[in-house]
Each structure stands twice: as structure tokens, then as C-alpha cells.
Design a protein around this motif. Structure first.
Motif, PDB file in Angstrom:
ATOM      1  N   THR A 133       0.828  -1.206   0.000  1.00 35.89           N
ATOM      2  CA  THR A 133       0.000   0.000   0.000  1.00 35.89           C
ATOM      3  C   THR A 133       0.862   1.256   0.000  1.00 35.89           C
ATOM      4  N   THR A 134       1.887   1.267   0.842  1.00 35.74           N
ATOM      5  CA  THR A 134       2.801   2.414   0.876  1.00 35.74           C
ATOM      6  C   THR A 134       3.524   2.578  -0.452  1.00 35.74           C
ATOM      7  N   HIS A 135       3.961   1.450  -1.031  1.00 38.04           N
ATOM      8  CA  HIS A 135       4.651   1.479  -2.325  1.00 38.04           C
ATOM      9  C   HIS A 135       3.754   2.099  -3.398  1.00 38.04           C
ATOM     10  N   LEU A 136       2.507   1.652  -3.441  1.00 41.51           N
ATOM     11  CA  LEU A 136       1.559   2.186  -4.419  1.00 41.51           C
ATOM     12  C   LEU A 136       1.283   3.668  -4.178  1.00 41.51           C
ATOM     13  N   GLN A 137       1.167   4.066  -2.926  1.00 42.13           N
ATOM     14  CA  GLN A 137       0.932   5.475  -2.613  1.00 42.13           C
ATOM     15  C   GLN A 137       2.091   6.340  -3.093  1.00 42.13           C
ATOM     16  N   LEU A 138       3.310   5.872  -2.877  1.00 41.81           N
ATOM     17  CA  LEU A 138       4.481   6.610  -3.347  1.00 41.81           C
ATOM     18  C   LEU A 138       4.445   6.776  -4.862  1.00 41.81           C
ATOM     19  N   VAL A 139       4.147   5.698  -5.567  1.00 43.80           N
ATOM     20  CA  VAL A 139       4.132   5.731  -7.026  1.00 43.80           C
ATOM     21  C   VAL A 139       3.027   6.656  -7.543  1.00 43.80           C
ATOM     22  N   VAL A 140       1.819   6.464  -7.045  1.00 46.34           N
ATOM     23  CA  VAL A 140       0.671   7.225  -7.545  1.00 46.34           C
ATOM     24  C   VAL A 140       0.825   8.718  -7.262  1.00 46.34           C
ATOM     25  N   VAL A 141       1.163   9.054  -6.021  1.00 46.78           N
ATOM     26  CA  VAL A 141       1.279  10.473  -5.660  1.00 46.78           C
ATOM     27  C   VAL A 141       2.422  11.133  -6.418  1.00 46.78           C
TER      28      VAL A 141
ATOM     29  N   VAL B  57       3.735  10.302  -9.357  1.00 43.95           N
ATOM     30  CA  VAL B  57       3.423  10.446 -10.783  1.00 43.95           C
ATOM     31  C   VAL B  57       2.353  11.517 -11.009  1.00 43.95           C
ATOM     32  N   VAL B  58       1.333  11.550 -10.149  1.00 42.43           N
ATOM     33  CA  VAL B  58       0.290  12.574 -10.286  1.00 42.43           C
ATOM     34  C   VAL B  58       0.895  13.971 -10.128  1.00 42.43           C
ATOM     35  N   CYS B  59       1.754  14.140  -9.143  1.00 41.54           N
ATOM     36  CA  CYS B  59       2.417  15.442  -8.951  1.00 41.54           C
ATOM     37  C   CYS B  59       3.291  15.782 -10.157  1.00 41.54           C
ATOM     38  N   ALA B  60       3.980  14.784 -10.700  1.00 40.45           N
ATOM     39  CA  ALA B  60       4.816  15.017 -11.879  1.00 40.45           C
ATOM     40  C   ALA B  60       3.966  15.434 -13.083  1.00 40.45           C
ATOM     41  N   ILE B  61       2.797  14.816 -13.228  1.00 39.84           N
ATOM     42  CA  ILE B  61       1.887  15.196 -14.315  1.00 39.84           C
ATOM     43  C   ILE B  61       1.447  16.645 -14.164  1.00 39.84           C
ATOM     44  N   LEU B  62       1.080  17.026 -12.936  1.00 41.11           N
ATOM     45  CA  LEU B  62       0.591  18.378 -12.686  1.00 41.11           C
ATOM     46  C   LEU B  62       1.649  19.437 -12.954  1.00 41.11           C
ATOM     47  N   VAL B  63       2.922  19.060 -12.846  1.00 43.26           N
ATOM     48  CA  VAL B  63       4.007  20.004 -13.117  1.00 43.26           C
ATOM     49  C   VAL B  63       4.487  19.907 -14.566  1.00 43.26           C
ATOM     50  N   ALA B  64       4.705  18.680 -15.047  1.00 45.46           N
ATOM     51  CA  ALA B  64       5.355  18.478 -16.338  1.00 45.46           C
ATOM     52  C   ALA B  64       4.470  18.830 -17.530  1.00 45.46           C
TER      53      ALA B  64
ATOM     54  N   THR C 260      10.635  14.059  -8.520  1.00 45.10           N
ATOM     55  CA  THR C 260      11.651  14.732  -9.340  1.00 45.10           C
ATOM     56  C   THR C 260      12.103  13.848 -10.488  1.00 45.10           C
ATOM     57  N   TYR C 261      12.275  12.574 -10.207  1.00 46.55           N
ATOM     58  CA  TYR C 261      12.768  11.639 -11.220  1.00 46.55           C
ATOM     59  C   TYR C 261      11.710  11.310 -12.272  1.00 46.55           C
ATOM     60  N   ALA C 262      10.436  11.504 -11.936  1.00 48.15           N
ATOM     61  CA  ALA C 262       9.350  11.153 -12.854  1.00 48.15           C
ATOM     62  C   ALA C 262       9.007  12.276 -13.832  1.00 48.15           C
ATOM     63  N   ILE C 263       9.562  13.460 -13.624  1.00 52.72           N
ATOM     64  CA  ILE C 263       9.163  14.619 -14.421  1.00 52.72           C
ATOM     65  C   ILE C 263       9.575  14.510 -15.888  1.00 52.72           C
ATOM     66  N   LEU C 264      10.836  14.154 -16.151  1.00 47.36           N
ATOM     67  CA  LEU C 264      11.389  14.262 -17.512  1.00 47.36           C
ATOM     68  C   LEU C 264      10.626  13.469 -18.572  1.00 47.36           C
TER      69      LEU C 264
ATOM     70  N   SER D  98       5.663   6.022 -14.724  1.00 42.90           N
ATOM     71  CA  SER D  98       5.038   5.159 -13.718  1.00 42.90           C
ATOM     72  C   SER D  98       5.846   3.879 -13.505  1.00 42.90           C
ATOM     73  N   VAL D  99       6.267   3.261 -14.604  1.00 40.80           N
ATOM     74  CA  VAL D  99       7.026   2.010 -14.500  1.00 40.80           C
ATOM     75  C   VAL D  99       8.380   2.265 -13.835  1.00 40.80           C
ATOM     76  N   ILE D 100       9.024   3.375 -14.202  1.00 43.60           N
ATOM     77  CA  ILE D 100      10.308   3.720 -13.579  1.00 43.60           C
ATOM     78  C   ILE D 100      10.129   3.953 -12.083  1.00 43.60           C
ATOM     79  N   THR D 101       9.053   4.641 -11.723  1.00 44.04           N
ATOM     80  CA  THR D 101       8.823   4.987 -10.321  1.00 44.04           C
ATOM     81  C   THR D 101       8.551   3.755  -9.474  1.00 44.04           C
TER      82      THR D 101
END
Length: 224
Positions: free
Chosen positions: A26-34, A36-43, A96-100, A152-155
Motif C-alpha cells: 500500500t505504501t509502495h503504491l501510494q508513493l508511485v501514484v502520488v 506520478v500525479v504530482c509530476a503530471i501536474l508540473v510536467a 523529481t525523477y518522474a518529471i522528464l 510510472s514504470v520507472i517509479t
């Protein structure tokens, strides 16, 4: 004993520790989802801005490249003095790593829209905003989503590093298992992450193909 022979033991370890596994997953999924969503909102907005302001494009891409070139674990430890240990610090590194991938695909998707299509829409009296909303973004959506899929896959993989900063996740079992030479524990933490990455990639690939067809239909309807 080989890895294949260790699989039954790994399965038994997972079953014996189901409650902990659910918490870690659950924690792993929360880290990934949050992240990536934040990266989408910025990128995505940054990518749109880069296509509208060519002078800013180099700076925006440069920032994204720098974020991607710095190892996630290094970013985590850079923000550690400010945020301390825990979920939030790990999240910053993953975000940060998911942005590019999302940033570059947003720019590429919009810029790759056929110029004649854009000119035809402009000739019909559509404003730049209308062209972006009704023509460019629908056609670019599959490419943008491909970037989200990659991020998402990288994260999923990099989220294993969250353990080192107290962020939780499946990395706990992997790292502790390596330290204790407990291969069933390592596999019980690693295999679910691999399956999660494969599942997400397959699901996103399906959505990506559907978005391609819908985006083309929407752009054709807007230009009709």
C-alpha cells in the motif's frame, strides 16, 4: 539453491506475513501514484508552456534533464536536512525523477501535430487556445500518456529506495532480506514489484491505444 527453487519459500514467507505485505505494498503504491500525479501536474503545463514560449524551452528541458540525471537516492538525501526522514522525503525524490519522461513527451506530442492541421484550424478562425485544446492536445494525448506510462514504470522500481529514508514500501523486505541472506524474503519483496510494473505497463499500453483513437476522432470533429 537457485531462484526457481526459492519461489515456494518466498510464497510461504509472503503468506506468513500477509499483514505486513499489504502495508508495504500500500505504501509502495501510494508513493508511485502520488509522485506520478504530482509530476503530471508540473510536467504537462511546463511542456505546454515550452511549446508556446520557445525561449523558455531550453531552460525547461534543461531543468528536467538535470532532475533526471541526479540519482533518486541523491535527491532524497539532499532534501533530508529540510524534510527529515519519512514518506514525504522519499516522495520528493520520486516526483523529481518522474518529471522528464512526461515533460519531453508532452513537448514532442504537441510539436509533432501536423502543421497543416494547425494552419487549417487557424484559417477557420480558431484561437491558439482553441487549437491547443481541441486539436493539439487530443492528438498529442497518446504520446503524453506514453510518457506517463514510462514514468510510472520507472517509479515502481525507484520506490524501493524509499526504505533508506524511512519511507516504507517493498524495499524494506528486499534490503533487510539481502542483509540477512534471506532469499525468500528478498523474492517476496522483489517479485510483487516486478509484477506491478508489468501490470501497470500493460494497462497503460491498452489505455494509450484507446486514447489514440479517441484523440483522432475528437480532433477531426473539432476541425470539421
Amino acid at each position: 539453491m537457485g531462484l526457481v527453487e526459492q519461489l515456494p519459500a518466498a510464497w510461504r514467507y509472503l503468506l506468513e506475513n500477509q499483514t505486513e505485505f499489504v502495508e508495504l505494498l500500500t505504501t509502495h503504491l501510494q508513493l508511485v501514484v502520488v509522485a506520478v500525479v504530482c509530476a503530471i501536474l508540473v510536467a504537462v503545463p511546463a511542456g505546454i508552456l515550452a511549446t508556446r514560449r520557445p525561449r523558455l524551452k531550453g531552460y525547461i528541458l534543461g531543468t528536467g534533464n538535470v532532475a533526471q540525471s541526479v540519482p533518486t537516492i541523491a535527491i532524497i538525501f539532499l532534501v533530508f536536512p529540510v524534510l527529515g526522514i519519512g514518506f514525504t522525503t522519499a516522495l520528493v525524490g520520486l516526483f523529481t525523477y518522474a518529471i522528464l519522461p512526461i515533460l519531453t513527451n508532452t513537448i514532442a506530442g504537441i510539436e509533432d501535430v501536423d502543421a497543416s492541421t494547425v494552419e487549417a484550424a487557424r484559417g477557420m478562425g480558431m484561437t491558439d487556445w482553441e487549437i491547443l485544446k481541441q486539436i493539439q492536445l487530443p492528438l498529442a494525448l497518446p504520446v503524453i500518456f506514453a510518457g506517463i506510462r514510462t514514468a510510472s514504470v520507472i517509479t515502481v522500481g525507484t520506490a524501493y529506495l524509499a526504505f533508506f529514508i524511512g519511507g516504507g514500501g517493498l524495499g524494506l523486505w528486499v534490503v533487510v532480506g539481502i542483509k540477512l541472506f534471506n532469499m525468500p524474503q528478498v523474492l517476496a519483496g522483489a517479485i510483487p514489484g516486478a509484477l506491478l510494473a508489468i501490470g501497470m505497463d500493460s494497462l497503460f499500453a491498452l489505455v494509450e491505444r484507446r486514447l489514440g483513437g479517441e484523440g483522432l476522432q475528437n480532433a477531426s470533429a473539432a476541425g470539421a
